[in-house]
Design a protein around this motif. Structure first.
Motif, mmCIF file in Angstrom:
data_model
loop_
_atom_site.group_PDB
_atom_site.id
_atom_site.type_symbol
_atom_site.label_atom_id
_atom_site.label_comp_id
_atom_site.label_asym_id
_atom_site.label_seq_id
_atom_site.Cartn_x
_atom_site.Cartn_y
_atom_site.Cartn_z
ATOM 1 N N GLU A 168 -26.515 -13.610 -37.802
ATOM 2 C CA GLU A 168 -25.660 -14.629 -38.418
ATOM 3 C C GLU A 168 -24.182 -14.243 -38.293
ATOM 4 O O GLU A 168 -23.820 -13.063 -38.295
ATOM 5 C CB GLU A 168 -26.031 -14.867 -39.881
ATOM 6 C CG GLU A 168 -25.763 -13.735 -40.843
ATOM 7 C CD GLU A 168 -26.124 -14.117 -42.276
ATOM 8 O OE1 GLU A 168 -25.716 -15.210 -42.713
ATOM 9 O OE2 GLU A 168 -26.808 -13.324 -42.949
ATOM 10 N N TYR A 169 -23.336 -15.282 -38.187
ATOM 11 C CA TYR A 169 -21.895 -15.068 -38.133
ATOM 12 C C TYR A 169 -21.356 -14.959 -39.554
ATOM 13 O O TYR A 169 -21.758 -15.699 -40.449
ATOM 14 C CB TYR A 169 -21.213 -16.203 -37.365
ATOM 15 C CG TYR A 169 -21.405 -16.076 -35.871
ATOM 16 C CD1 TYR A 169 -20.566 -15.260 -35.119
ATOM 17 C CD2 TYR A 169 -22.446 -16.746 -35.225
ATOM 18 C CE1 TYR A 169 -20.760 -15.116 -33.750
ATOM 19 C CE2 TYR A 169 -22.641 -16.609 -33.857
ATOM 20 C CZ TYR A 169 -21.791 -15.792 -33.121
ATOM 21 O OH TYR A 169 -21.987 -15.640 -31.769
ATOM 22 N N GLN A 183 -18.973 -15.325 -42.624
ATOM 23 C CA GLN A 183 -18.047 -16.349 -43.084
ATOM 24 C C GLN A 183 -17.121 -15.789 -44.167
ATOM 25 O O GLN A 183 -17.522 -14.951 -44.977
ATOM 26 C CB GLN A 183 -18.822 -17.541 -43.663
ATOM 27 C CG GLN A 183 -19.841 -18.141 -42.711
ATOM 28 C CD GLN A 183 -19.206 -18.725 -41.458
ATOM 29 O OE1 GLN A 183 -18.170 -19.384 -41.538
ATOM 30 N NE2 GLN A 183 -19.808 -18.473 -40.309
ATOM 31 N N ASN A 234 -18.579 -7.993 -32.583
ATOM 32 C CA ASN A 234 -17.732 -9.146 -32.268
ATOM 33 C C ASN A 234 -18.329 -9.879 -31.079
ATOM 34 O O ASN A 234 -18.410 -9.316 -29.979
ATOM 35 C CB ASN A 234 -16.313 -8.674 -31.949
ATOM 36 C CG ASN A 234 -15.337 -9.838 -31.844
ATOM 37 O OD1 ASN A 234 -15.722 -10.997 -32.024
ATOM 38 N ND2 ASN A 234 -14.085 -9.536 -31.564
ATOM 39 N N ARG A 235 -18.777 -11.110 -31.304
ATOM 40 C CA ARG A 235 -19.452 -11.863 -30.254
ATOM 41 C C ARG A 235 -18.595 -12.983 -29.654
ATOM 42 O O ARG A 235 -19.106 -13.879 -29.019
ATOM 43 C CB ARG A 235 -20.751 -12.484 -30.793
ATOM 44 C CG ARG A 235 -21.823 -11.483 -31.164
ATOM 45 C CD ARG A 235 -22.316 -10.727 -29.960
ATOM 46 N NE ARG A 235 -23.475 -9.903 -30.283
ATOM 47 C CZ ARG A 235 -23.760 -8.747 -29.711
ATOM 48 N NH1 ARG A 235 -22.940 -8.263 -28.793
ATOM 49 N NH2 ARG A 235 -24.836 -8.062 -30.051
ATOM 50 N N LYS A 289 -17.319 -15.735 -30.795
ATOM 51 C CA LYS A 289 -17.189 -16.786 -31.812
ATOM 52 C C LYS A 289 -16.692 -16.214 -33.143
ATOM 53 O O LYS A 289 -16.155 -16.934 -33.969
ATOM 54 C CB LYS A 289 -18.541 -17.474 -32.044
ATOM 55 C CG LYS A 289 -19.053 -18.302 -30.888
ATOM 56 C CD LYS A 289 -20.389 -18.942 -31.293
ATOM 57 C CE LYS A 289 -20.974 -19.736 -30.142
ATOM 58 N NZ LYS A 289 -22.291 -20.327 -30.522
ATOM 59 N N GLY A 290 -16.935 -14.934 -33.338
ATOM 60 C CA GLY A 290 -16.555 -14.306 -34.599
ATOM 61 C C GLY A 290 -17.345 -13.034 -34.834
ATOM 62 O O GLY A 290 -18.058 -12.549 -33.945
ATOM 63 N N GLN A 294 -20.311 -10.875 -36.163
ATOM 64 C CA GLN A 294 -21.739 -11.191 -36.265
ATOM 65 C C GLN A 294 -22.502 -9.993 -36.825
ATOM 66 O O GLN A 294 -22.185 -8.843 -36.527
ATOM 67 C CB GLN A 294 -22.284 -11.564 -34.886
ATOM 68 C CG GLN A 294 -23.714 -12.098 -34.888
ATOM 69 C CD GLN A 294 -24.192 -12.424 -33.489
ATOM 70 O OE1 GLN A 294 -23.903 -11.714 -32.537
ATOM 71 N NE2 GLN A 294 -24.944 -13.511 -33.353
#
Length: 356
Positions: free
Chosen positions: A226-227, A229, A246-247, A249-250, A252
């Protein structure tokens, strides 16, 4: 050599005998008595004045939670809970930690565990450790008030591409310490929070659910992949290491089973070291109450790779156990040594000062 006087409380005669035999096999522990329920336990405490009590949660006449409450109100002393591995057992264990139990031991196979010998080393170690704990620091306090919310338009960051994250590591005494800190975090905190609390499988989910009910921010047991938040707290899953990657998109979550580190899985060092490897990520790292030195090596790694890492350790005055914060401070890398009630405000102020 100080001899520790223990009282064993369990409604099962078999469990009383087994736990007594386990404890008395250590040269520093003597069992001064046993009790079959909470009412019996309170009478034995008055008569025998034990140093440490092992207390079963599920008992007739007076259960462990009620007994613990009375002990902490009337005759405070270190109490170690014995719990089943069920969800109900985990929930009640978390409740007992909030009320002042210093630690807990899980029964391997239910209320009458024929294989309790599997826990022999843990039982003896935790009774020995209990004598080092400052019981007065486990007294219940008024709920902490949340820190003032962030302004809707915070100062711009100096580097808009840089992500930020708040990471917390803790162990013995941690559930109560986490409750005090996380319930003060404002709901609009502009960074995610990742937490390693040393706990076995099945208990971290109950911890997350309990904190979620009490806090403005969302709290959950982390899920692999999951990313992360902003304004959400992710609790490491018992029996798994929690790394952050760090993937693109943000940030993780990477939840994996590997070898124990410092005797633990999850490990604070593993979490901190994963954060040190992420470029363009500002880390705010916190080490709170706990036995041992988990987290200290990770702090060294963080500061060596990220000079701008902000490190906070809990002050000795409020620690239930000063082991992990002491090890952190010995690195000479800690920026702020802060009493527990002031940790949340210190973190919020640091985030504001740096334009998060």
């Amino acid at each position: 050599m100080t001899i520790i006087k223990a009282l064993v409380v369990d409604d099962s005669a078999f469990m009383r005998k087994m736990i007594t035999d386990i404890l008395e096999s250590h040269s520093r522990i003597t069992v001064v008595g046993t009790a079959r329920n909470g009412q019996d336990a309170l009478e034995k405490i008055e008569k025998l004045n034990p140093d440490v009590v092992t207390l079963d949660i599920e008992m007739p006449i007076m259960d462990g939670i009620t007994t613990l409450r009375k002990i902490m109100q009337e005759k405070p002393r270190p109490v170690i809970m014995l719990s089943s591995l069920t969800k109900e057992g985990a929930d009640k264990t978390l409740e007992s930690m909030e009320m002042g139990a210093v630690d807990f031991i899980t029964k391997p196979s239910g209320s009458i565990s024929l294989n309790i010998r599997e826990k022999e080393a843990e039982i003896k170690t935790k009774v020995l450790q209990a004598m080092k704990i400052k019981v007065e620091k486990l007294a219940q306090k008024e709920p902490a008030k949340p820190v003032a919310l962030f302004h809707p338009t915070p100062m711009p960051r100096r580097n808009n591409s840089e992500k930020s994250i708040l990471a917390i590591g803790t162990s013995t005494g941690g559930p109560r310490a986490l409750q005090q800190v996380i319930t003060q975090i404002p709901k609009d905190l502009p960074v995610p929070i990742v937490v390693v609390q040393h706990m076995p499988p099945g208990f971290t989910k109950s911890l997350a659910n309990r904190l979620d009910q009490l806090s403005q921010v969302h709290v959950r047991e982390v899920t692999d992949g999951e990313y992360l938040q902003n304004g959400t707290v992710y609790i490491a899953k018992g029996g798994y290491h929690f790394k952050v990657v760090n993937r693109g998109k943000g940030l993780q979550a990477n939840v994996v089973q590997e070898d124990n580190r410092n005797g633990h899985q999850p490990s604070v060092d593993v979490l901190f070291e994963s954060l040190s490897a992420i470029q363009q990520c500002k880390v705010y790292a916190v080490v709170m109450t706990g036995m041992g030195a988990d987290g200290a090596e990770g702090l060294v790694e963080l500061k060596s790779k990220k000079k701008n890492t902000v490190i906070v350790s809990e002050a000795k005055e409020t620690c239930v156990v000063y082991g992990m914060p002491k090890a952190a401070e010995k690195t000479k890398l800690v920026d702020f040594v802060v009493k527990l009630p002031d940790i949340a405000e210190t973190l919020v102020n640091q985030l504001k000062a740096r334009g998060e």
